[in-house]
Scaffold this motif. Structure first.
Motif, PDB file in Angstrom:
ATOM      1  N   PRO A  80       0.820  -1.221   0.000  1.00 58.93           N
ATOM      2  CA  PRO A  80       0.000   0.000   0.000  1.00 58.93           C
ATOM      3  C   PRO A  80       0.855   1.272   0.000  1.00 58.93           C
ATOM      4  CG  PRO A  80      -0.478  -1.384   1.930  1.00 58.93           C
ATOM      5  CD  PRO A  80       0.579  -2.079   1.147  1.00 58.93           C
ATOM      6  N   SER A  81       2.103   1.167   0.500  1.00 58.17           N
ATOM      7  CA  SER A  81       2.941   2.382   0.541  1.00 58.17           C
ATOM      8  C   SER A  81       3.288   2.879  -0.866  1.00 58.17           C
ATOM      9  CB  SER A  81       4.196   2.170   1.380  1.00 58.17           C
ATOM     10  OG  SER A  81       4.747   0.916   1.128  1.00 58.17           O
ATOM     11  N   LEU A  82       3.080   2.032  -1.872  1.00 57.43           N
ATOM     12  CA  LEU A  82       3.317   2.486  -3.258  1.00 57.43           C
ATOM     13  C   LEU A  82       2.293   3.526  -3.697  1.00 57.43           C
ATOM     14  CD1 LEU A  82       4.140  -0.951  -4.847  1.00 57.43           C
ATOM     15  CD2 LEU A  82       5.647   1.045  -4.867  1.00 57.43           C
ATOM     16  N   GLU A  83       1.142   3.536  -3.004  1.00 57.58           N
ATOM     17  CA  GLU A  83       0.073   4.484  -3.354  1.00 57.58           C
ATOM     18  C   GLU A  83       0.236   5.819  -2.637  1.00 57.58           C
ATOM     19  OE1 GLU A  83      -2.369   3.594  -5.443  1.00 57.58           O
ATOM     20  OE2 GLU A  83      -1.322   1.663  -5.628  1.00 57.58           O
ATOM     21  N   GLU A  84       1.186   5.885  -1.719  1.00 54.56           N
ATOM     22  CA  GLU A  84       1.318   7.054  -0.867  1.00 54.56           C
ATOM     23  C   GLU A  84       1.640   8.310  -1.674  1.00 54.56           C
ATOM     24  OE1 GLU A  84       0.625   7.374   2.261  1.00 54.56           O
ATOM     25  OE2 GLU A  84       1.302   9.451   2.258  1.00 54.56           O
ATOM     26  N   SER A  85       0.941   9.406  -1.323  1.00 53.56           N
ATOM     27  CA  SER A  85       1.270  10.624  -2.065  1.00 53.56           C
ATOM     28  C   SER A  85       1.769  11.759  -1.179  1.00 53.56           C
ATOM     29  CB  SER A  85       0.060  11.078  -2.894  1.00 53.56           C
ATOM     30  OG  SER A  85      -1.061  11.188  -2.069  1.00 53.56           O
ATOM     31  N   ASN A  86       1.687  11.615   0.154  1.00 54.86           N
ATOM     32  CA  ASN A  86       2.141  12.696   1.036  1.00 54.86           C
ATOM     33  C   ASN A  86       3.353  12.345   1.883  1.00 54.86           C
ATOM     34  OD1 ASN A  86       0.143  14.644   0.396  1.00 54.86           O
ATOM     35  ND2 ASN A  86      -1.310  13.332   1.483  1.00 54.86           N
ATOM     36  N   ARG A  87       3.276  11.201   2.528  1.00 58.14           N
ATOM     37  CA  ARG A  87       4.366  10.839   3.460  1.00 58.14           C
ATOM     38  C   ARG A  87       5.672  10.651   2.711  1.00 58.14           C
ATOM     39  NH1 ARG A  87       3.068   8.297   8.243  1.00 58.14           N
ATOM     40  NH2 ARG A  87       5.272   8.725   8.616  1.00 58.14           N
ATOM     41  N   TRP A  88       6.776  10.992   3.395  1.00 60.80           N
ATOM     42  CA  TRP A  88       8.109  10.791   2.804  1.00 60.80           C
ATOM     43  C   TRP A  88       8.778   9.521   3.305  1.00 60.80           C
ATOM     44  CZ3 TRP A  88      10.386  16.377   3.862  1.00 60.80           C
ATOM     45  CH2 TRP A  88       9.640  17.313   3.126  1.00 60.80           C
ATOM     46  N   ASP A  98       3.443  -1.015 -14.642  1.00 61.24           N
ATOM     47  CA  ASP A  98       2.584  -1.550 -13.591  1.00 61.24           C
ATOM     48  C   ASP A  98       3.341  -1.496 -12.259  1.00 61.24           C
ATOM     49  OD1 ASP A  98       0.773  -2.835 -12.023  1.00 61.24           O
ATOM     50  OD2 ASP A  98       0.813  -4.750 -13.102  1.00 61.24           O
ATOM     51  N   PRO A  99       3.494  -0.269 -11.721  1.00 62.19           N
ATOM     52  CA  PRO A  99       4.305  -0.112 -10.514  1.00 62.19           C
ATOM     53  C   PRO A  99       3.804  -0.918  -9.314  1.00 62.19           C
ATOM     54  CG  PRO A  99       3.790   2.028 -11.473  1.00 62.19           C
ATOM     55  CD  PRO A  99       2.993   1.007 -12.226  1.00 62.19           C
ATOM     56  N   ALA A 100       2.512  -1.267  -9.281  1.00 64.91           N
ATOM     57  CA  ALA A 100       2.026  -2.061  -8.150  1.00 64.91           C
ATOM     58  C   ALA A 100       2.680  -3.448  -8.188  1.00 64.91           C
ATOM     59  CB  ALA A 100       0.516  -2.194  -8.211  1.00 64.91           C
ATOM     60  N   ARG A 101       2.955  -3.924  -9.395  1.00 61.22           N
ATOM     61  CA  ARG A 101       3.611  -5.230  -9.549  1.00 61.22           C
ATOM     62  C   ARG A 101       5.128  -5.086  -9.578  1.00 61.22           C
ATOM     63  NH1 ARG A 101       5.203  -8.856 -13.529  1.00 61.22           N
ATOM     64  NH2 ARG A 101       5.010  -7.334 -15.198  1.00 61.22           N
ATOM     65  N   LEU A 102       5.589  -3.974 -10.172  1.00 53.49           N
ATOM     66  CA  LEU A 102       7.025  -3.723 -10.328  1.00 53.49           C
ATOM     67  C   LEU A 102       7.340  -2.332  -9.770  1.00 53.49           C
ATOM     68  CD1 LEU A 102       7.298  -4.966 -14.015  1.00 53.49           C
ATOM     69  CD2 LEU A 102       8.510  -5.979 -12.065  1.00 53.49           C
ATOM     70  N   PRO A 103       7.542  -2.260  -8.449  1.00 57.45           N
ATOM     71  CA  PRO A 103       7.735  -0.942  -7.817  1.00 57.45           C
ATOM     72  C   PRO A 103       8.808  -0.086  -8.496  1.00 57.45           C
ATOM     73  CG  PRO A 103       7.388  -2.590  -6.150  1.00 57.45           C
ATOM     74  CD  PRO A 103       7.484  -3.344  -7.453  1.00 57.45           C
ATOM     75  N   ALA A 104       9.834  -0.711  -9.068  1.00 56.99           N
ATOM     76  CA  ALA A 104      10.897   0.085  -9.710  1.00 56.99           C
ATOM     77  C   ALA A 104      10.326   0.978 -10.806  1.00 56.99           C
ATOM     78  CB  ALA A 104      11.963  -0.832 -10.292  1.00 56.99           C
ATOM     79  N   GLN A 105       9.215   0.551 -11.398  1.00 59.33           N
ATOM     80  CA  GLN A 105       8.628   1.388 -12.462  1.00 59.33           C
ATOM     81  C   GLN A 105       7.993   2.664 -11.916  1.00 59.33           C
ATOM     82  OE1 GLN A 105       5.948  -1.229 -14.575  1.00 59.33           O
ATOM     83  NE2 GLN A 105       7.574  -1.875 -15.980  1.00 59.33           N
ATOM     84  N   GLY A 106       7.762   2.688 -10.606  1.00 52.55           N
ATOM     85  CA  GLY A 106       7.204   3.903 -10.003  1.00 52.55           C
ATOM     86  C   GLY A 106       8.253   4.988  -9.817  1.00 52.55           C
ATOM     87  N   VAL A 107       9.503   4.651 -10.011  1.00 49.02           N
ATOM     88  CA  VAL A 107      10.585   5.635  -9.855  1.00 49.02           C
ATOM     89  C   VAL A 107      10.690   6.426 -11.148  1.00 49.02           C
ATOM     90  CG1 VAL A 107      13.037   5.968  -9.409  1.00 49.02           C
ATOM     91  CG2 VAL A 107      11.779   4.167  -8.201  1.00 49.02           C
ATOM     92  N   ARG A 108      10.162   7.641 -11.095  1.00 46.61           N
ATOM     93  CA  ARG A 108      10.154   8.532 -12.280  1.00 46.61           C
ATOM     94  C   ARG A 108      10.359   9.956 -11.789  1.00 46.61           C
ATOM     95  NH1 ARG A 108       5.322   5.298 -14.346  1.00 46.61           N
ATOM     96  NH2 ARG A 108       4.337   6.536 -12.742  1.00 46.61           N
ATOM     97  N   PRO A 109      11.614  10.365 -11.646  1.00 45.95           N
ATOM     98  CA  PRO A 109      11.856  11.706 -11.097  1.00 45.95           C
ATOM     99  C   PRO A 109      11.077  12.778 -11.848  1.00 45.95           C
ATOM    100  CG  PRO A 109      13.905  10.500 -11.335  1.00 45.95           C
ATOM    101  CD  PRO A 109      12.846   9.657 -11.978  1.00 45.95           C
ATOM    102  N   ILE A 110      10.464  13.693 -11.073  1.00 42.08           N
ATOM    103  CA  ILE A 110       9.609  14.723 -11.653  1.00 42.08           C
ATOM    104  C   ILE A 110      10.458  15.768 -12.358  1.00 42.08           C
ATOM    105  CG2 ILE A 110       7.979  16.587 -11.054  1.00 42.08           C
ATOM    106  CD1 ILE A 110       7.378  14.793  -8.485  1.00 42.08           C
ATOM    107  N   ASN A 111      11.556  16.132 -11.695  1.00 41.95           N
ATOM    108  CA  ASN A 111      12.381  17.200 -12.243  1.00 41.95           C
ATOM    109  C   ASN A 111      13.848  16.871 -11.968  1.00 41.95           C
ATOM    110  OD1 ASN A 111      13.162  19.621 -13.270  1.00 41.95           O
ATOM    111  ND2 ASN A 111      12.720  20.781 -11.397  1.00 41.95           N
ATOM    112  N   GLY A 112      14.178  15.617 -12.214  1.00 44.35           N
ATOM    113  CA  GLY A 112      15.535  15.160 -11.932  1.00 44.35           C
ATOM    114  C   GLY A 112      15.928  14.093 -12.933  1.00 44.35           C
ATOM    115  N   THR A 113      17.094  13.542 -12.744  1.00 43.35           N
ATOM    116  CA  THR A 113      17.589  12.542 -13.693  1.00 43.35           C
ATOM    117  C   THR A 113      17.419  11.141 -13.109  1.00 43.35           C
ATOM    118  OG1 THR A 113      19.788  12.729 -12.738  1.00 43.35           O
ATOM    119  CG2 THR A 113      19.301  14.121 -14.655  1.00 43.35           C
TER     120      THR A 113
END
Ligand code: 6PG
Length: 241
Positions: A151-159, A209-224
């Motif tokens: 569920p922490s993959l869905e988190e949008s506020n906590r760091w 499918d970041p829920a299955r492959l969390p690494a795919q959720g890593v997409r820097p917004i304004n970084g490399t």
């Protein structure tokens, strides 16, 4: 375009990362890094403490951890313990620059809140823009302690969040979340060895499918985002992509 840096082995990969890290850290007055545990980065940490020691601006670097296992710091599996042994015990870093996750607290939720507060203190009212985030890639596609289906993959506020049921032991952990990882100036995956080849090809080439492959959720917004790979890990990648 994916930014892939490919090396014949872990030693040449680790030296190239060390050079890039030193260069980048030297450009900043205050440089924050999130370290990762696991076996892959250990050689890099050892190189930073030895061959590259005199080129690293130690007093300007602030060390955080992208995840930590809920274990005593002297436990063989502690990420902090590993980093101390390979790197921090051998260099002159001001003690206030080392931001160890407070896993000595009985309650992991409280520890997650405290670590997040420490990051808030560090960044002040600004964005939590870590200068450099190191990540490993798990064979199941996990990053930091963000595991498939968590569920922490869905988190949008906590760091920072507590994890209580990690499928990889130990079950209790602290992890940075995607919202802070994706605000970093640079995110750097270190992936080496043949056992990582299937996860790497899925992370980079399977449908999102970041829920299955969390690494795919890593997409820097304004970084490399940089993938530092050895040939074995990269052996299942499609060269035409
Ligand atoms: C952990 C690690 C973990 C690691 C990956 C890759 O706490 O379990 O931080 O997230 O980075 O599993 O590890 P290796 O580099 O050892 O394969």
């Amino acid at each position: 375009m994916r930014d892939i840096r490919l090396f014949t082995d872990k030693a040449s990969l680790s030296r190239a990362v060390a050079r890039a890290f030193v260069e980048r850290a030297s450009e900043s007055e205050r440089f924050s890094v999130a370290l990762t545990g696991g076996g892959t980065p250990r050689l890099l940490y050892e190189f930073l403490a030895t061959e590259y020691h005199d080129r690293v601006p130690w007093e300007r670097i602030h060390f955080f951890w992208s995840d930590e296992r809920y274990l005593p710091l002297d436990h063989a599996e502690s990420n902090t313990g590993m980093v101390r042994e390979a790197l921090l015990d051998h260099v002159d870093v001001p003690v206030e620059n080392v931001h160890v996750p407070p896993v000595e607290l009985a309650d992991p939720e409280e520890a997650a809140r405290r670590y997040e507060e420490e990051l808030h203190r560090f960044f002040g009212s600004g964005e939590p823009r870590l200068g450099w985030v190191f990540l490993g890639l798990g064979e199941d596609g996990h990053v930091a302690s963000l595991f498939p289906g968590s569920p922490s993959l869905e988190e949008s506020n906590r760091w920072v969040m507590a994890v209580k049921d990690s499928p990889k032991p130990p079950p209790v952990r602290l992890t940075m979340t995607l919202p802070i990882i994706n605000r970093a100036a640079g995110v750097h995956f270190l992936v080496a060895g043949a056992t990582k080849a299937p996860a790497l090809s899925s992370a980079l080439e399977a449908p999102q499918d970041p829920a299955r492959l969390p690494a795919q959720g890593v997409r820097p917004i304004n970084g490399t985002l940089t993938w530092w790979l050895d040939e074995q890990a990269a052996s299942k990648l499609n060269p035409s992509k």
